[in-house]
Write an enzyme that holds these catalytic residues in place. Sequence first.
Site, PDB file in Angstrom:
ATOM      1  N   HIS B 263       4.987  -1.427   5.363  1.00 36.13           N
ATOM      2  CA  HIS B 263       4.049  -0.306   5.413  1.00 36.13           C
ATOM      3  C   HIS B 263       2.692  -0.771   5.970  1.00 36.13           C
ATOM      4  CE1 HIS B 263       2.418   3.575   3.785  1.00 36.13           C
ATOM      5  NE2 HIS B 263       1.297   2.865   3.761  1.00 36.13           N
ATOM      6  N   GLU B 264       2.167  -1.827   5.380  1.00 36.65           N
ATOM      7  CA  GLU B 264       0.852  -2.304   5.818  1.00 36.65           C
ATOM      8  C   GLU B 264       0.914  -2.870   7.235  1.00 36.65           C
ATOM      9  OE1 GLU B 264      -1.560  -1.275   4.191  1.00 36.65           O
ATOM     10  OE2 GLU B 264      -0.502  -0.773   2.335  1.00 36.65           O
ATOM     11  N   HIS B 267       0.134  -0.057   9.555  1.00 37.79           N
ATOM     12  CA  HIS B 267      -1.316   0.174   9.707  1.00 37.79           C
ATOM     13  C   HIS B 267      -1.932  -0.926  10.575  1.00 37.79           C
ATOM     14  CE1 HIS B 267      -1.710   3.548   7.007  1.00 37.79           C
ATOM     15  NE2 HIS B 267      -1.233   2.895   5.959  1.00 37.79           N
ATOM     16  N   GLU B 293      -1.045   6.955   8.931  1.00 30.16           N
ATOM     17  CA  GLU B 293       0.040   6.945   7.952  1.00 30.16           C
ATOM     18  C   GLU B 293       1.391   7.152   8.651  1.00 30.16           C
ATOM     19  OE1 GLU B 293      -0.564   6.070   4.955  1.00 30.16           O
ATOM     20  OE2 GLU B 293       1.227   6.638   3.807  1.00 30.16           O
TER      21      GLU B 293
END
Lengths: 499, 494
Positions: B263-264, B267, B293
């Site tokens: 997930h990170e 980003h 997101e």
Amino acid sequence: MTEPRFDQLKERLAEVDDLRNAGSLLFWDQRVMMPPGGSAARAEAIATVSTIAQEHFIDPDIGKLLEDLRSFEESSDYDSFEASLIRVTRRDYEKATRVPPELVGEMRKASAVALSAWGPAKEQSDFELLRPHLETNLELRHRYVECFDRAEETYDVLLDDYEPNMKTAEVREIFDGLKEQLVPLVREIADAGPVDDSFLTGEFDVDTQREFGLEIARRFGYADDEWRIDQTPHPFMSSPGSGDIRLTTNYRPDDLSSIFATMHEFGHGVYEWGVDRSLARTPLGTGVSLGVHESQSRTWENLVGRSRSFWRFFYPRLQEAFPEQFGSVDEEAFYRAVNKVQPSLIRIDADEVTYNMHIILRFELEQELIEGRVAVKDLPEEWNSRMHEYLDVEVPNDARGVLQDMHWAGGGFGYFPTYSLGNVISVQIWERALEDLGDIDERFERGEFGELREWLTEHLYRMGRKFTPQETIERVTGSRIDSKPYVRYLRQKLAPQPA
Amino acid sequence: LTVTTSAPPLERLKELLAEIADIRHTESVVDWDSRVSMPHAGAAARADVSATLTRLAHERFVSDEVGELLDELGSLDEDSVDAALVRVTRRDWERSRQVPTELAGEMSHATGVAVAAWDEAKASSDFASFMPHLERQLELKHRYIECFPATDTAYDVLIEDYEEGMTTAQVAEVFAGLKPELLRLIEHAREDPVDDAPLRGPFPLSGQEEAGRRVLAAFGFDEESWRLDETPHPFASKPGLGDIRLTTHSDPKDLTSVFSTMHEFGHGVYEFDVDSAFARTPLGGGTSMAIHESQSRTWENLVGRSDGFWRWFYPQLQGIFPEALGAIDAASFVAAVNAIRPGLIRGDADEVSYGLHIILRFELEQELLADAVAVRDLPEIWNTRMKEYLGVDVPDDAHGVLQDMHWSIGLLGYFPTYQLGNVISVQIWDRAREDLGDLEDDFARGEFSRLREWLREHIYRHGSRYPPRELLQRVTGSDLDSGPYLEYLRTKFA
């Protein structure tokens, strides 16, 4: 008594201090955490933050407040926080406003460029790569010096940035005294025959070194919730805010230098840590000068960390940590090895005695450079011939000679003498502490260092920058800076005993 | 001394913006350090440093000089990067100038107090002690909203802060389309639960780090410009060009760290791949929260929970955790990491439940703002709706209304962007596969560069050059549309 303008001044200075703390953190992060790809952007951020801090500090509003507060200052006790803050700020302000921001910017840029040339120059041992940058740095130093009133010696102005109020002539006198005593001492030691320190080189597990260094630091007063320690190629200490002390050390797999570097940086750290918390967010909330700062790093590294009593406690533990290396080496042999005096090429690896000769050489060359008596292009030759003269060593190449330190590339002319002044001051303070504390060795032998730390905090650290370095030293020791105690200490500890 | 003021206005503007970007860079390092490396006792001094930096950046940005330069510049040639720079700066400047300095100060102070109160309230599951702080935040939000020209609904002003050009009505429409489908899928899952035995561990932490790093290396993380650390709440940050920092959180009882790392990464890679020419300008970061997101969800869910990805990585994961996974076949594992398991905590939710967690918050935020729900009734309403939407009983407020920090720091209007990110992720994903064909075979070989390159080319490199809706239009040829996401959910979970 409340004085609203004093509160205004404090508020302005707090903001400047916040920016300086932010700058320290950017610098620490760059050295310790930042992925290398971030360096270009980081250089911009550091430059901007330090420029803004400088702009905010030299703001005419601050000058006006300082003027308005003159009578308030005079009516306040000299020792009071208020009078000290105004006095010290005025001195800083008068110096800072002398130098046009453009020149500050030029100097900063030139240093950055020179530092990036220094790396490859040292790697390739090619002085020529650095020469033009050193010339630029020197030429900028001349313009810098011209911003100030004429001093007795040009070098005075440079020295004042690192050791406020100290004059070149005073340093020269101290160093001449040292040189006169140390040159024969080095010879006597050499004549007494070699000391075996071969067991200090070998295989030393890095994790074990880390744990051992941490154990020492904790015994000294390091606490996990206020301190941290990391690994960097060049050890340093940084305190980006009150209650936040960061040390770095360099764990080499083949020797124990990390332990001494840790104790050295601890000394810098504990000084900052001991500054009275009420001075935080003001220009008073830090160590008073580089010389006094260095006196504390040397106290913990050498006066404590190379003492017999220190190793009486720690040596059995070190033997346990590194049984293969030290299982059959007795404590006395180890003690002699970590205190071995032997002339060598590299300043940062030098022993307690010859270290000062490295500094004296740099101090002399700096003056000659700034006065034009030595040209930059002749620097390597001058360096090598004096290394021969002072320490009787042959410099094989410039990487291990004139290019070994980054200071000149960074523009830090006038910085080096503070290292030896630190040595001198350390013993003056030490003797004073022993008068009060009595038999400190007996405590060290039990691994107890709290009383020493508390004494130093009480008598030195907590003052921060409230007084000048000279006043600070006098308040602690009752005397002016004086090299005799230091020379006495070196002789007593290191001169060969008649058989 | 007047050299700077006589510079052409665009140059001068860029110079000012670069300084502000440098202060933001510093804020970012300061914040990262507070969460990763600062000794505990440094917190008080650190709060002063942060406040000073924030104030200085704000003061510099809202200055009259910036306004004058913007006036001088007017509108530039539509398509140029400079025109985008001026547009973004003008929008931010105008919005910042709407808010009086005193109000901004009050908001920042209230946040500092409320977040500490929230922390304690959550620890003791005591909503009553947090209530006055939430009421204060709402009052400040009302005053904040009044600074702006009237909009259809007050909530529009808040959304606009996080998602330029988005309206409450649009979000409501998208969520209205999703809600029945999500409820249906939850219902369905409850009747037919998936075995979670494959995820029971134990998963030693060193193995989790190894797994996370292997995945990151294959995605394109390299030591030259990235780092990965451990924090309680994972996040990604980019202090400056070439410096991307991810954090993750590992718990030996489960494998969430692997997914939070992916997930990170999403980003991080968005920020990493922004055109380097935009560095030190307001164009140098992602264009909106929802688009950001969409990318974290792409790498976490669309890539990281796909069959192809696990065909590549599952054998390696078994090697890392032989005890926990040795006897589990790939199909059961993939089924387990994609199972719908309604639970209490948003941060732990599966893809389907997650949407309902957000819809609940979106509804409550609007009701709070319209005074349709009183703060004191919030826990009860929260719990009732959790039962209604997800069929779960909330045992205490720490696992209910107090679970998220957002409201304490004044982030109202932020939650919807999480779910919009999910919706957008599939819109973009479908478009990418039109160009690239099937990606599962790439993933099965541990090959992710075609996807990353496509995303870089179409999204990441543009930074904030285009507003989010325009970017979406350029990439997918359509506006925000929940159709693709619904289709994805039906195919995957029905």
